[in-house]
Design an enzyme around this catalytic site. Structure first.
Site, PDB file in Angstrom:
ATOM      1  N   GLU A 134       0.828  -1.200   0.000  1.00  0.00           N
ATOM      2  CA  GLU A 134       0.000   0.000   0.000  1.00  0.00           C
ATOM      3  C   GLU A 134       0.868   1.258   0.000  1.00  0.00           C
ATOM      4  O   GLU A 134       0.542   2.247  -0.666  1.00  0.00           O
ATOM      5  CB  GLU A 134      -0.932  -0.012   1.208  1.00  0.00           C
ATOM      6  CG  GLU A 134      -1.976  -1.120   1.145  1.00  0.00           C
ATOM      7  CD  GLU A 134      -3.072  -0.957   2.173  1.00  0.00           C
ATOM      8  OE1 GLU A 134      -4.230  -0.748   1.768  1.00  0.00           O
ATOM      9  OE2 GLU A 134      -2.760  -1.027   3.384  1.00  0.00           O
ATOM     10  N   GLU A 154      -3.589  -9.577   3.231  1.00  0.00           N
ATOM     11  CA  GLU A 154      -4.507  -9.231   4.326  1.00  0.00           C
ATOM     12  C   GLU A 154      -5.661 -10.197   4.488  1.00  0.00           C
ATOM     13  O   GLU A 154      -6.098 -10.484   5.620  1.00  0.00           O
ATOM     14  CB  GLU A 154      -5.040  -7.801   4.126  1.00  0.00           C
ATOM     15  CG  GLU A 154      -4.138  -6.712   4.675  1.00  0.00           C
ATOM     16  CD  GLU A 154      -2.961  -6.407   3.758  1.00  0.00           C
ATOM     17  OE1 GLU A 154      -2.199  -5.483   4.074  1.00  0.00           O
ATOM     18  OE2 GLU A 154      -2.792  -7.094   2.729  1.00  0.00           O
TER      19      GLU A 154
END
Length: 277
Positions: A134, A154
């Site tokens: 990210e 995730e």
């Protein structure tokens, strides 16, 4: 590469070293180089590092001497492995409160990077996963080392990836973005380039040099024009075309002193001397 091989907490590359600062900074030729400096923890994110990143990008964005920003990391194993999961697991066992992303700065640090006025380039020297992925996506451009892995695990950790859930389908086709999010599988730097996630893949030892060369090329251009391009590109994302075309972000380059200098330098066949106004 297996999950275990890129989990935070592994030993850094011998000789890579680590000072007490989680983030190092230097400026060369109008390029601010920021280096994540936690190699012993796979350059994983900590609340302290997150705050340092937010501060450093804000300062660079407002520094008139800085025209582009390169973000890289110490060592060769990881650019950033995301949250320090070993430290978090220990804190969970001890009943410590969840501190990540709880303060205003921590919650929005990726947006701070995304909206930094200056062009940003991530020089991915190693594994770029989870929050590290990210972080790379928050930058405008990406140069990756050959053979590194990238991805968002995730869904395998019951974590979030909210930033990339929103941003990734705006960078690559929606089906490819959702495949990365839903499966949690890693891809190679080479595959990342094929689908438009990175701009270049180079030998590992050339990553920072290649990113710096790209940043220096940008820094030689008119700062008022580049800043307007950056702000407009970011703020117009998702807007209807008519609304996007009517944005008026930053200094109008046609009314700036640098526009006069740029034309004069072209006529005189010399390099322009930009004032940034």
């Amino acid at each position: 590469m297996s999950d275990a091989a890129i989990d935070a907490g592994g030993a850094g590359k011998p000789g890579s070293g680590e000072s007490g600062e989680p983030l190092l900074s230097e400026t060369r030729e109008h390029v601010r180089i920021l280096t994540i400096n936690r190699p012993q923890r796979m350059n994983s994110l900590s609340p302290e590092l997150i705050n340092a990143l937010a501060t450093a990008f804000t300062e660079a964005g407002h520094d008139p001497d800085v025209r582009a920003i390169v973000l890289t990391a110490t060592g060769e194993r990881a650019f950033c492995a995301g949250m320090d999961l070993k430290a978090r697991a220990e804190a969970d066992k001890a009943g410590a409160p969840y501190r990540y992303f709880m303060s205003e700065v921590n919650r929005f640090f990726l947006e701070i990077i995304l909206e930094t006025y200056k062009p940003t380039i991530a020089a991915l020297n190693g594994a770029t996963v989870a929050g590290g992925f990210e972080l790379a996506m928050a930058c405008d451009l990406r140069v990756a080392a050959q053979g590194i892995v990238m991805g968002l695990p995730e869904a395998k950790r019951a974590m979030g990836a909210h930033f990339c859930t929103v941003l990734l389908p705006r960078i690559i086709p929606r089906a490819l973005a959702l495949e990365l999010l839903f499966t949690g599988e890693y891809i190679s730097a080479e595959r990342a380039k094929e689908i438009g996630l990175v701009n270049a893949v180079v030998p590992r030892e050339q990553v920072l040099a290649a990113a710096f060369e790209l940043a220096a090329k940008i820094a030689r251009n008119a700062p008022v024009t580049v800043r307007r391009m950056k702000e407009t590109a970011v703020k117009s994302s998702g807007l209807p075309l008519a609304a996007a075309l009517r944005l008026n972000e930053g200094t109008n380059p046609y009314l700036a002193e640098d526009r006069i200098e740029g034309i004069q330098a072209f006529v005189e066949k010399r390099e322009p001397v930009w004032k940034g106004r």
